[in-house]
Scaffold this motif. Structure first.
Motif, short mmCIF file in Angstrom:
data_model
loop_
_atom_site.label_atom_id
_atom_site.label_comp_id
_atom_site.label_asym_id
_atom_site.label_seq_id
_atom_site.Cartn_x
_atom_site.Cartn_y
_atom_site.Cartn_z
N ARG A 55 1.80 -6.96 0.14
CA ARG A 55 2.34 -5.69 -0.66
C ARG A 55 3.47 -5.31 0.46
O ARG A 55 3.58 -5.74 1.69
N HIS B 195 5.13 -2.03 2.54
CA HIS B 195 5.06 -0.91 2.94
C HIS B 195 6.28 0.01 3.38
O HIS B 195 7.08 -0.78 3.81
N ASN C 287 -6.91 -1.72 -0.39
CA ASN C 287 -6.29 -1.67 0.80
C ASN C 287 -7.64 -1.67 1.98
O ASN C 287 -8.52 -1.36 1.71
N TYR D 151 -8.77 8.79 -0.63
CA TYR D 151 -8.02 8.13 0.09
C TYR D 151 -6.84 8.71 0.25
O TYR D 151 -6.26 9.66 -0.54
N MET E 122 -1.80 3.42 5.08
CA MET E 122 -0.37 3.64 4.86
C MET E 122 0.20 2.85 3.68
O MET E 122 1.48 2.40 3.44
N HIS F 287 -4.55 -3.44 14.48
CA HIS F 287 -4.40 -4.34 13.33
C HIS F 287 -5.22 -5.78 13.22
O HIS F 287 -5.62 -5.94 12.38
N VAL G 98 -8.68 -4.67 12.20
CA VAL G 98 -8.50 -4.44 10.85
C VAL G 98 -8.73 -5.66 9.96
O VAL G 98 -9.46 -5.77 8.82
#
Ligand SMILES: O=P(O)(O)O[C@H]1O[C@H](CO)[C@@H](O)[C@H]1O
Ligand SMILES: Nc1nc2[nH]cnc2c(=O)[nH]1
Length: 291
Positions: free
Chosen positions: A86, A88, A117, A194, A221, A259, A262
């Motif tokens: 996606r 941002h 997400n 969220y 984000m 990250h 993540v």
């Protein structure tokens, strides 16, 4: 001529027409994959895939874990389109650019948008690896005036002042919870709120405490602008957050998020997320229940 980030009303149709000339698929469901969640398109049959760089009008993905590919295909017989990656706001895209694909999907005939997400948890009861069905969102940039619907309203897509209560479809949320029960994964499934922040930095402790006090369950984000634009043009919306980390809320906590960590958690839950999305799409199909 218009600048790279400005969108003319015709641009959505140009992109939709180009895609329709390149694939015979006519999707009813669109899926947007979050960081490290691109595998949601892996089960698509009869795939047609397009790098974003080949699609007229599409921005480019610049974030690791976002492949930058649009994949069309069939999931249990239902035609879907999936964004593997996606856009941002923090990448420097305008909000209308980050949400550009959503209106293209609308023009392609999509009726339901599934957003996913990676997010950090604020809720004390959440664990890393939990899947949160999104019940509602707080759009911080939106509250501060950064809204993808800013500017002249395009009445072709929706009204000037769209309602946003009930934006995450109640029936889809209910069904997803039921499917999780049947799949035997309820112990790590949550339903919560969220919150989108601008990023790209993760939260300070004071910001984390603020979000916690506001009742936010998970923070990321992304997502909110896509959902606002989808709801504005009448798409049915379902959202999932994968909890990839706990947001640090204590000055004594020496851990910090990054990250790479993540992205790692995405791998841990890839199978469950794929099954849940597949079963939900299948349920919509057998109930002829996409819109
Ligand atoms: O929201 P997605 O795209 O899943 O990505 C999340 O993960 C990144 C931070 O690791 C941020 O971009 C955050 O929004
Ligand atoms: N803002 C924010 N985004 C995230 N994406 C994944 N984890 C996080 C987090 O802790 N905070």
């Amino acid at each position: 001529m218009h600048s790279k980030d400005q969108i003319c009303p015709d641009d959505y149709q140009k992109t939709a027409s180009w895609l329709q000339s390149q694939t015979h698929h006519r999707p009813k469901v669109a899926i947007i994959c979050g960081s490290g969640l691109g595998m949601l398109a892996d089960d698509f049959k009869c795939q047609d895939s397009f790098p974003y760089s080949d699609i007229p009008g599409f921005p480019q993905s610049t974030v690791q874990g976002h492949a930058g590919r649009l994949v069309f295909g069939e999931l249990k017989g239902k035609t879907c389109v999936c964004m593997q990656g996606r856009f941002h706001m923090y990448e420097g895209h305008s909000l209308s650019k980050t949400t550009f694909p959503v209106r293209v999907f609308k023009l392609l005939g999509v009726e339901t948008l599934i957003v996913t997400n990676a997010a950090g948890s604020l809720a004390d009861s959440y664990q890393v690896g939990d899947i949160m069905i999104i019940k509602d969102h707080i759009n911080f940039p939106g509250l501060a005036g950064l809204n993808p619907l800013n500017g002249p309203n395009d009445d072709k897509f929706g009204p000037r002042f769209p309602p946003m209560s009930g934006v995450y479809d109640r029936d889809l949320r209910k069904m997803a919870l039921e499917l999780c029960k049947r799949m035997g994964v309820s112990q790590f499934v949550q339903e919560g709120v969220y919150c989108m922040v601008g990023g790209p930095n993760f939260e300070t402790v004071a910001e984390a405490r603020l979000l916690h006090r506001l009742g936010v369950d998970a923070v990321g984000m992304s997502t909110a602008p896509e959902v606002v634009v989808a709801s504005h043009c009448g798409l049915r919306v379902f959202g999932l957050s994968l909890i990839t980390n706990k947001v640090v809320k204590s000055y004594d906590d020496t851990e910090s998020v990054n990250h790479d960590a993540v992205l790692e958690v995405g791998k841990l839950r890839s199978q469950t997320l794929q099954s849940l999305v597949t079963e939900l799409v299948h349920w919509m199909d057998i109930n002829n229940n996409t819109a």
